[in-house]
Design a protein around this motif. Structure first.
Motif, PDB file in Angstrom:
ATOM      1  N   HIS A  78       0.999  -1.209  -0.108  1.00  0.00           N
ATOM      2  CA  HIS A  78       0.079  -0.016  -0.006  1.00  0.00           C
ATOM      3  C   HIS A  78       0.729   1.198  -0.061  1.00  0.00           C
ATOM      4  O   HIS A  78       0.677   2.146  -0.545  1.00  0.00           O
ATOM      5  CB  HIS A  78      -1.071   0.061   1.152  1.00  0.00           C
ATOM      6  N   SER A  81       2.430   1.663  -3.002  1.00  0.00           N
ATOM      7  CA  SER A  81       1.881   2.001  -4.259  1.00  0.00           C
ATOM      8  C   SER A  81       1.694   3.706  -4.218  1.00  0.00           C
ATOM      9  O   SER A  81       1.498   4.185  -5.294  1.00  0.00           O
ATOM     10  CB  SER A  81       0.138   1.448  -4.176  1.00  0.00           C
ATOM     11  N   TYR A 132       3.009   6.000 -12.065  1.00  0.00           N
ATOM     12  CA  TYR A 132       2.026   5.236 -12.461  1.00  0.00           C
ATOM     13  C   TYR A 132       0.700   5.990 -13.433  1.00  0.00           C
ATOM     14  O   TYR A 132       0.458   5.775 -14.649  1.00  0.00           O
ATOM     15  CB  TYR A 132       1.167   4.477 -11.381  1.00  0.00           C
ATOM     16  N   ILE A 163       1.351  -2.314  -9.083  1.00  0.00           N
ATOM     17  CA  ILE A 163       0.663  -1.210  -8.528  1.00  0.00           C
ATOM     18  C   ILE A 163      -0.829  -1.193  -9.184  1.00  0.00           C
ATOM     19  O   ILE A 163      -1.939  -1.002  -8.452  1.00  0.00           O
ATOM     20  CB  ILE A 163       1.173   0.443  -9.160  1.00  0.00           C
ATOM     21  N   HIS A 209      -2.543  -3.753  -6.885  1.00  0.00           N
ATOM     22  CA  HIS A 209      -3.122  -3.001  -5.675  1.00  0.00           C
ATOM     23  C   HIS A 209      -4.325  -2.002  -5.882  1.00  0.00           C
ATOM     24  O   HIS A 209      -5.286  -2.082  -5.050  1.00  0.00           O
ATOM     25  CB  HIS A 209      -1.728  -2.428  -5.062  1.00  0.00           C
ATOM     26  N   CYS A 243      -6.337   4.072  -2.821  1.00  0.00           N
ATOM     27  CA  CYS A 243      -5.226   4.345  -3.797  1.00  0.00           C
ATOM     28  C   CYS A 243      -5.823   4.911  -5.353  1.00  0.00           C
ATOM     29  O   CYS A 243      -5.276   5.669  -5.971  1.00  0.00           O
ATOM     30  CB  CYS A 243      -4.427   3.316  -3.974  1.00  0.00           C
TER      31      CYS A 243
END
Length: 84
Positions: free
Chosen positions: A11, A14, A21, A34, A37, A44
């Protein structure tokens, strides 16, 4: 009992990598990690949307002399003087 220290917190990792990302610059393995997740974590996903909005805003900024520090300082000074 002592505290458990997580050596690999997906987490937190990420959250740290979301800007890259969002702009598509992670290497494929990191992007896959990522992405996996994000399927599980609504926090997120919300932060990713913030990063994307920020990226669109920054991409739309002008990069000319009107945005220089001198121009900004002068604009602030003019506004301050107009309030007097």
């Amino acid at each position: 009992m002592g505290n458990i220290v997580r050596l690999h917190d997906v987490h937190q990792r990420s959250l740290e990598l979301l800007p890259w990302y969002a702009n598509g610059t992670l290497d494929p393995a990191e992007a896959e990690e990522i992405g996996a997740h994000l399927k599980e974590c609504s926090e997120c996903r919300q932060e990713l949307e913030v990063e994307r909005k920020l990226g669109r805003h920054v991409a739309g900024l002008r990069l000319d002399l009107d945005c220089s520090w001198t121009a900004i300082r002068d604009k602030v000074a003019r506004r301050s003087m107009s309030r007097l």
